[in-house]
Motif scaffolding. Structure first.
Motif: not given
Length: 81
Positions: A7-10, A14-23, A35-37
Motif C-alpha cells: 500500500r503505497w502512500r504519497r 506532493s500537490m497531487g500532480n506527482g511532481g518531485n515526490c516519492v511514495e 519515485d511517484s512518477k
C-alpha cells in the motif's frame, strides 16, 4: 514480496500532480520507497529500524536552527575555488 501487495502512500506535500515526490510503503519487516512518477520502476528497500533512524534524523534536522554560512560556503562570504 510482490510489490502489487504493498500500500503505497504519497507525501502530503506532493500537490497531487506527482511532481518531485516519492511514495513509501511499509511491509512487515521493511520499508520501500519509489519515485511517484515511475510506479513500475525500481524501488529502494531497507529495514524498519534504519528507516525510523533516517526519518527521525530528518525531523531532528528540520527542528534545528540552520547554522550560519561559514567561510568557503556557497552562501557565506568566502570564495569557492
Amino acid at each position: 514480496m510482490d510489490r502489487t501487495e504493498l500500500r503505497w502512500r504519497r507525501s502530503s506535500h506532493s500537490m497531487g500532480n506527482g511532481g518531485n515526490c516519492v511514495e513509501v510503503a511499509a511491509a512487515e519487516h521493511a520499508v520501500f520507497v519509489r519515485d511517484s512518477k515511475d510506479a513500475d520502476g525500481p524501488a529502494f528497500g531497507c529495514g524498519r529500524e534504519p528507516w525510523l533512524a533516517f526519518v527521525t534524523g530528518l525531523r531532528d534536522d528540520r527542528n534545528r536552527a540552520p547554522a550560519p554560512p561559514g567561510p568557503g560556503s556557497a552562501h557565506g562570504t568566502g570564495r569557492l575555488g
